[in-house]
Write an enzyme that holds these catalytic residues in place. Structure first.
Site, PDB file in Angstrom:
ATOM      1  N   ILE A 153      32.535  15.264 -11.827  1.00 21.37           N
ATOM      2  CA  ILE A 153      33.243  16.465 -12.255  1.00 21.37           C
ATOM      3  C   ILE A 153      34.051  16.153 -13.514  1.00 21.37           C
ATOM      4  CG2 ILE A 153      35.171  15.956 -10.673  1.00 21.37           C
ATOM      5  CD1 ILE A 153      35.516  19.020 -10.317  1.00 21.37           C
ATOM      6  N   CYS A 154      34.197  17.151 -14.367  1.00 18.74           N
ATOM      7  CA  CYS A 154      35.047  17.073 -15.558  1.00 18.74           C
ATOM      8  C   CYS A 154      34.618  15.920 -16.477  1.00 18.74           C
ATOM      9  CB  CYS A 154      36.504  16.959 -15.124  1.00 18.74           C
ATOM     10  SG  CYS A 154      37.702  17.105 -16.465  1.00 18.74           S
ATOM     11  N   GLY A 155      35.538  15.056 -16.837  1.00 22.67           N
ATOM     12  CA  GLY A 155      35.229  13.984 -17.781  1.00 22.67           C
ATOM     13  C   GLY A 155      34.153  13.040 -17.318  1.00 22.67           C
ATOM     14  N   THR A 164      31.376  13.834 -16.162  1.00 23.10           N
ATOM     15  CA  THR A 164      30.081  14.326 -16.642  1.00 23.10           C
ATOM     16  C   THR A 164      29.797  13.795 -18.044  1.00 23.10           C
ATOM     17  OG1 THR A 164      30.999  16.405 -17.534  1.00 23.10           O
ATOM     18  CG2 THR A 164      30.248  16.425 -15.234  1.00 23.10           C
TER      19      THR A 164
END
Length: 205
Positions: free
Chosen positions: A110-112, A114
């Protein structure tokens, strides 16, 4: 692949990556409900030295990344963190994600995180989402054609989500591992994402 022989059951341990600046809120729904449905959640760091989350929580990892084996895990969870975009310090976790996916063990980012997977080349040929197309494009990856404008995406053994979707992210994780299924999973999502009071009654029926 995970074994299906009853003599060698799929592990019931989920590994949560922890590192300085990790975004506390992004995996909380997933880990809490996995634990409540019979999974053991173990934390894994670059070493076993304590780390401090974005919210200031001090976490001592259960094990070091070098001791993590895909065959011992049901899922690798990768939360976002400032460090994902501040250099290569977390690149080893993206390398671990590759090893998990190669072994047929799910990975959820999730988020960074990715962006870390994008830099590792793991999103070049898989459907995925993230904070924004431009954010992932800045990594120089080659998977822009596979970007989906969705709250969370499951593509085989890979789950991705953007920073504003911890509940949708958890929905995909819980569904992928069979913690909740069908109507129960739908009710869980309606309760925690839409505050639907009818869903609470369904979950506690």
């Amino acid at each position: 692949m995970h074994p299906t022989n009853p003599a060698h059951p799929t592990p019931r341990t989920v590994h949560l990556a922890v590192y300085d600046t990790l975004a506390d809120w992004e995996t909380g729904h997933a880990t809490a409900w996995l634990a409540r449905t019979g999974y053991e959640v173990r934390t894994v760091g670059l070493s076993t030295e304590p780390v401090r989350s974005m919210g200031g929580l001090r976490i001592t990892p259960d094990l070091a990344l070098e001791d993590l084996r895909p065959e011992d895990s049901a899922l690798l969870l990768l939360p976002g963190a400032d460090l994902w975009d501040a250099g290569d310090e977390l690149a080893a976790f993206a390398g671990a994600a590759r090893a998990f996916l190669d072994a047929g063990v799910p990975v959820a980012a999730i988020c960074g995180a990715t962006a870390g997977l994008a830099r590792e080349g793991l999103l070049d040929d898989r459907a995925h989402t993230g904070a924004a197309p431009e954010y992932l494009a800045a990594t120089g990856y080659r998977g822009a054609a596979h970007y989906a404008d969705a709250d969370a995406v499951t593509a085989g053994d890979l789950i991705t989500a953007g920073p504003t979707e911890p509940v949708a992210f958890a929905r995909e994780v819980l569904g992928r591992l069979g913690a909740f299924e069908g109507g129960t999973l739908d009710a869980w999502y309606r309760l925690f994402h839409h505050s639907d009071p009818a869903a609470y009654a369904e979950l506690n029926a």
